[in-house]
Write a protein that holds these residues in place. Sequence first.
Motif, PDB file in Angstrom:
ATOM      1  N   LYS A 339       3.440   0.584  -4.056  1.00  0.00           N
ATOM      2  CA  LYS A 339       2.083   0.896  -3.608  1.00  0.00           C
ATOM      3  C   LYS A 339       1.410   1.915  -4.514  1.00  0.00           C
ATOM      4  CE  LYS A 339       2.187  -0.412   1.256  1.00  0.00           C
ATOM      5  NZ  LYS A 339       1.119  -1.390   1.067  1.00  0.00           N
ATOM      6  N   ILE A 343      -1.729   1.140  -7.881  1.00  0.00           N
ATOM      7  CA  ILE A 343      -3.016   1.843  -7.912  1.00  0.00           C
ATOM      8  C   ILE A 343      -3.148   2.673  -9.183  1.00  0.00           C
ATOM      9  CG2 ILE A 343      -4.467   3.529  -6.727  1.00  0.00           C
ATOM     10  CD1 ILE A 343      -3.074   2.727  -4.119  1.00  0.00           C
ATOM     11  N   LEU A 371      -7.699  -3.973  -3.169  1.00  0.00           N
ATOM     12  CA  LEU A 371      -6.386  -3.581  -2.664  1.00  0.00           C
ATOM     13  C   LEU A 371      -6.421  -3.310  -1.153  1.00  0.00           C
ATOM     14  CD1 LEU A 371      -5.109  -1.233  -5.526  1.00  0.00           C
ATOM     15  CD2 LEU A 371      -4.400  -3.568  -5.042  1.00  0.00           C
ATOM     16  N   CYS A 374      -5.838  -6.260   0.677  1.00  0.00           N
ATOM     17  CA  CYS A 374      -4.421  -6.669   0.623  1.00  0.00           C
ATOM     18  C   CYS A 374      -3.538  -5.782   1.508  1.00  0.00           C
ATOM     19  CB  CYS A 374      -3.915  -6.612  -0.823  1.00  0.00           C
ATOM     20  SG  CYS A 374      -4.725  -7.796  -1.928  1.00  0.00           S
ATOM     21  N   TYR A 376      -3.569  -2.231   1.625  1.00  0.00           N
ATOM     22  CA  TYR A 376      -3.262  -0.877   1.163  1.00  0.00           C
ATOM     23  C   TYR A 376      -3.999   0.143   2.033  1.00  0.00           C
ATOM     24  CZ  TYR A 376      -0.801  -2.182  -3.113  1.00  0.00           C
ATOM     25  OH  TYR A 376       0.123  -2.650  -4.005  1.00  0.00           O
TER      26      TYR A 376
END
Length: 498
Positions: A339, A343, A371, A374, A376
């Motif tokens: 994760k 980023i 993101l 998705c 995050y």
Amino acid sequence: MSQKLTKSYINVPEKRPFSDKSIGQRFNEVANQNPDKEMYVFYADKERKTFRQMQEESQQFAGGLLKLGLKKGDTLGIWGGNHYEWLLAYLASLQIGVITVITPAKLPVVDIITSTESACRKLPPGEAGELRAKVVNLVTRPNCNKIDSNLSKEEREALQQLQKDQSIQILPADKGRLVVILNSEEYNRKCEKLVSDTNTYKNLGKKDPTSKYKKQLTSVLLEIEKEGGINRVEYRQLYPTTETPPKFYGLPKIHKKDTPLRPIVSSVGSITYSSAKLVADILAPLVGKTEHHVANSQIFAERIKNETVEEDEELRSYDVTALFTSVPVDKALRIIQHKLGVIQTLHHRADSIISEQEDIAEEKSHINSALKKCGYPNWSFDKAKKAKEGKSKNSNLKITNVETKGQVVLPYVKGTSEALRRIFGTYGIRVCFKPTQTLRQLLVSPKDKTEKKDITGPIYYIPCQGKTLQGQCSESYIAMFGDYALRFSVLGCDFQLK
């Protein structure tokens, strides 16, 4: 179902009865039963006090403490010898639930040295040397080591007996600042039951594998250093200087039936301590950032106070057995690395490839939006941003490190601590005081003590400042930390360290 906790203690059937009264309550009870009986005779002060007089005067004193702003649970340091005024202040603190602090039997030199060295790291070399010299000059004065105890001889002997009593275990409770006394046999039986769980713990046999793990850890640290992950100074800080294994102990869950123990494996002082501390600092910003995190029961109650449970609904609470030992470490690490890595990588590409600041901001906004779709969470973006900002701040600190002043924490000893604060203040170092000893610190020790032969620490190289028949001594003294208390002569010269 958990037991409802209504008192600050729990007791189980024992041969010795357990009193449910505090010392202050017991004092008032005895004073009411024997008001005119003589309680104390202070021969040196020519004072005689009955129970009623001590009760009334201590209650007046307690009112004064309350007016000063002290409240139940606060810590109060009482400085004084074995005189009437000290006993009066002590009984007054018991009346309002204030924690009294025991004066140390001797000057806590080790704590003072540790705080001084911490301050010296924040000063230029010249000022650091001056600070050390002034502190040494102060603590080596004869009057600094003359400390009047605020406990009587009988009270100190009682503390020593409690410390040596092998039939009981004095432990901190799992939750809250409570103290629990358990029969040693019962405590050991519960610990053995925990470690006999073969799904959680593995029998290592007769050979201690600590030295093997130390070699493996050292090898990993060397690889990280070669790859540029840490520098040489950081490698030395993380290098394990001991072969002491972690220690196991249990904390009583007094809010649950039969008082089970929460298993704790403490790595403090073990080969992995420094490395684990570094990893914990790295992961700390990730903790408690998800929308599902509840810090404590108070916050949970605040969140649900406006919720309504319908007749066909139930509110349930589940307890996970051995939560921390059941977490798959490899999977947890993969999630964190993935994760944060995604980023940081995409943001770095935007900073490196795109030339215009306006276009960089637009690209990063697009990355974050994609993101989030998705799955995050918001905290992951904040963490990635702080990681980058932290690097720039650290680089700035290296330039201005000499100008940066900080604070240290010193043990409080009347007279000496005030003088030390003035000395540190001249170099821009702020000083905070802490109590040197409390009953909790003296009696509550759940971990087994490390044997003296297994204790390691820094090695000091001290050039001799004495003189021989030939002139200035050119030899040096090399010693482990702690040997400063020993008197020694360096190769026959007249200089002694005390």
